[in-house]
Design a protein around this motif. Sequence first.
Motif, PDB file in Angstrom:
ATOM      1  N   THR A 181      41.499  44.210  39.103  1.00 32.28           N
ATOM      2  CA  THR A 181      42.738  43.860  38.604  1.00 32.28           C
ATOM      3  C   THR A 181      43.290  44.003  37.296  1.00 32.28           C
ATOM      4  O   THR A 181      44.383  43.655  36.893  1.00 32.28           O
ATOM      5  N   LEU A 182      42.350  44.551  36.473  1.00 31.28           N
ATOM      6  CA  LEU A 182      42.601  45.113  35.071  1.00 31.28           C
ATOM      7  C   LEU A 182      43.801  45.988  35.164  1.00 31.28           C
ATOM      8  O   LEU A 182      43.669  46.893  35.798  1.00 31.28           O
ATOM      9  N   PRO A 183      44.639  45.761  34.370  1.00 31.70           N
ATOM     10  CA  PRO A 183      45.796  46.746  34.394  1.00 31.70           C
ATOM     11  C   PRO A 183      45.441  48.048  33.464  1.00 31.70           C
ATOM     12  O   PRO A 183      44.533  47.946  32.393  1.00 31.70           O
ATOM     13  N   GLY A 184      46.081  49.090  33.590  1.00 31.54           N
ATOM     14  CA  GLY A 184      46.049  50.242  32.594  1.00 31.54           C
ATOM     15  C   GLY A 184      46.372  50.104  31.289  1.00 31.54           C
ATOM     16  O   GLY A 184      46.113  50.629  30.147  1.00 31.54           O
ATOM     17  N   ALA A 185      47.113  48.728  30.900  1.00 27.93           N
ATOM     18  CA  ALA A 185      47.651  48.234  29.650  1.00 27.93           C
ATOM     19  C   ALA A 185      46.402  47.912  28.656  1.00 27.93           C
ATOM     20  O   ALA A 185      46.717  47.928  27.536  1.00 27.93           O
ATOM     21  N   VAL A 186      45.449  47.811  29.378  1.00 25.95           N
ATOM     22  CA  VAL A 186      44.089  47.410  28.529  1.00 25.95           C
ATOM     23  C   VAL A 186      43.677  48.622  27.693  1.00 25.95           C
ATOM     24  O   VAL A 186      42.702  48.756  26.548  1.00 25.95           O
ATOM     25  N   PRO A 188      47.703  58.701  36.901  1.00 25.62           N
ATOM     26  CA  PRO A 188      47.924  58.372  35.638  1.00 25.62           C
ATOM     27  C   PRO A 188      47.890  56.762  35.586  1.00 25.62           C
ATOM     28  O   PRO A 188      48.193  55.801  36.279  1.00 25.62           O
ATOM     29  N   LEU A 189      47.092  56.397  34.524  1.00 28.32           N
ATOM     30  CA  LEU A 189      46.855  55.294  34.455  1.00 28.32           C
ATOM     31  C   LEU A 189      47.794  54.269  33.340  1.00 28.32           C
ATOM     32  O   LEU A 189      47.458  53.821  32.316  1.00 28.32           O
ATOM     33  N   ALA A 190      49.154  54.032  34.108  1.00 29.76           N
ATOM     34  CA  ALA A 190      50.278  53.471  33.190  1.00 29.76           C
ATOM     35  C   ALA A 190      49.831  51.911  33.097  1.00 29.76           C
ATOM     36  O   ALA A 190      48.840  51.610  33.699  1.00 29.76           O
ATOM     37  N   SER A 191      50.704  51.433  32.208  1.00 27.65           N
ATOM     38  CA  SER A 191      50.284  50.046  31.531  1.00 27.65           C
ATOM     39  C   SER A 191      50.435  49.097  32.835  1.00 27.65           C
ATOM     40  O   SER A 191      49.872  47.880  32.807  1.00 27.65           O
ATOM     41  N   GLY A 192      51.447  49.419  33.822  1.00 28.42           N
ATOM     42  CA  GLY A 192      51.852  48.404  34.748  1.00 28.42           C
ATOM     43  C   GLY A 192      51.085  48.682  35.949  1.00 28.42           C
ATOM     44  O   GLY A 192      51.169  48.149  37.124  1.00 28.42           O
ATOM     45  N   GLU A 193      50.180  49.715  35.938  1.00 28.14           N
ATOM     46  CA  GLU A 193      49.459  50.022  37.073  1.00 28.14           C
ATOM     47  C   GLU A 193      47.759  49.670  37.007  1.00 28.14           C
ATOM     48  O   GLU A 193      47.475  49.346  35.897  1.00 28.14           O
ATOM     49  N   PRO A 194      47.235  49.372  38.166  1.00 30.96           N
ATOM     50  CA  PRO A 194      45.798  49.145  38.011  1.00 30.96           C
ATOM     51  C   PRO A 194      45.224  50.036  37.298  1.00 30.96           C
ATOM     52  O   PRO A 194      45.215  51.613  37.226  1.00 30.96           O
TER      53      PRO A 194
END
Length: 304
Positions: free
Chosen positions: A165-170, A209-215
């Motif tokens: 569940t880590l988000p792309g925001a990391v 795409p690993l956007a900040s709000g996506e997994p």
Amino acid sequence: MLDVPLTLADHYAIHLARDRRRSEHTVRAYRATASRLLTFLSAHWGEEADRARLARIDAADLRAYLAHRRGAGSSGGAGLANASAARELSAIRGFLDWAGGTGAAPRLRGPRVRKGVPRPIAPHEAVALATDVAEDSDEPWVAARDWAVLLLLYGTGLRIGEAVTLPGAVLPLGETLRVTGKRAKTRVVPLLAEVRAAIERYAALCPWPLASGEPLFRGVKGGALSPGVVRLKVRGARARLGLGERTTPHALRHSFATHLLGRGADLRALQELLGHASLSSTQVYTAVDAAHLLDVYRAAHPRG
């Protein structure tokens, strides 16, 4: 079509999710326990088990329920073992305290449960496991993903649910990682260079795409990676490698904890890293031989 009224178990589930911020899995399990109890008590008493009637529940009623649950006839299969019965009783106490106020649950000694000692896996087994899982995939980005996930579990002690569940925001990664654990509590864990490199390689290869709000970790169709997929892959790898059934994603978390403790890590610091609400949950690792753990830790993390 008429709306079906919410049951007392439904209201309890809403309370757990909204007010206590319990996980979806916990809410589902506790709701099921409350529903089973209410169904049993209604038949046992011959009247509806509403809040007013629950206020008069006594220890004999709970013993009757547990006897029902532990008997093979209650579900057509084997009855509950001591550990499961103890967990069921704990869930019931929480439900009754919610329904009638703190202290409403009758005092009843639960079944004696022998505390198990965590069983970590050896460093070479952890590496072999991650390698086999990664090599089993024909898709380079999936192989990189699987390697990154298992290395993350082993190198940080995350629960599998926390990892997926880590988000792309990391991204971009630093030397630490902020993790949201049980009850929406956050903690900060350090990232080893090897773990950071593995995640960055996966991110570079991932077709989504690993956007900040996506997994951060994606399934093959682009959705969030399921913990069940990781468990299934690990199960296949351990069979191919001839490893024991204790070789699970969660065993990597045990390995992280026991290796650090064996190296002399402070229990309070380890509690923070693992995200344990109670120090007693962390203290179980002291039962593992410290001298052995020191050797294991040095083999796993020569620079640690």
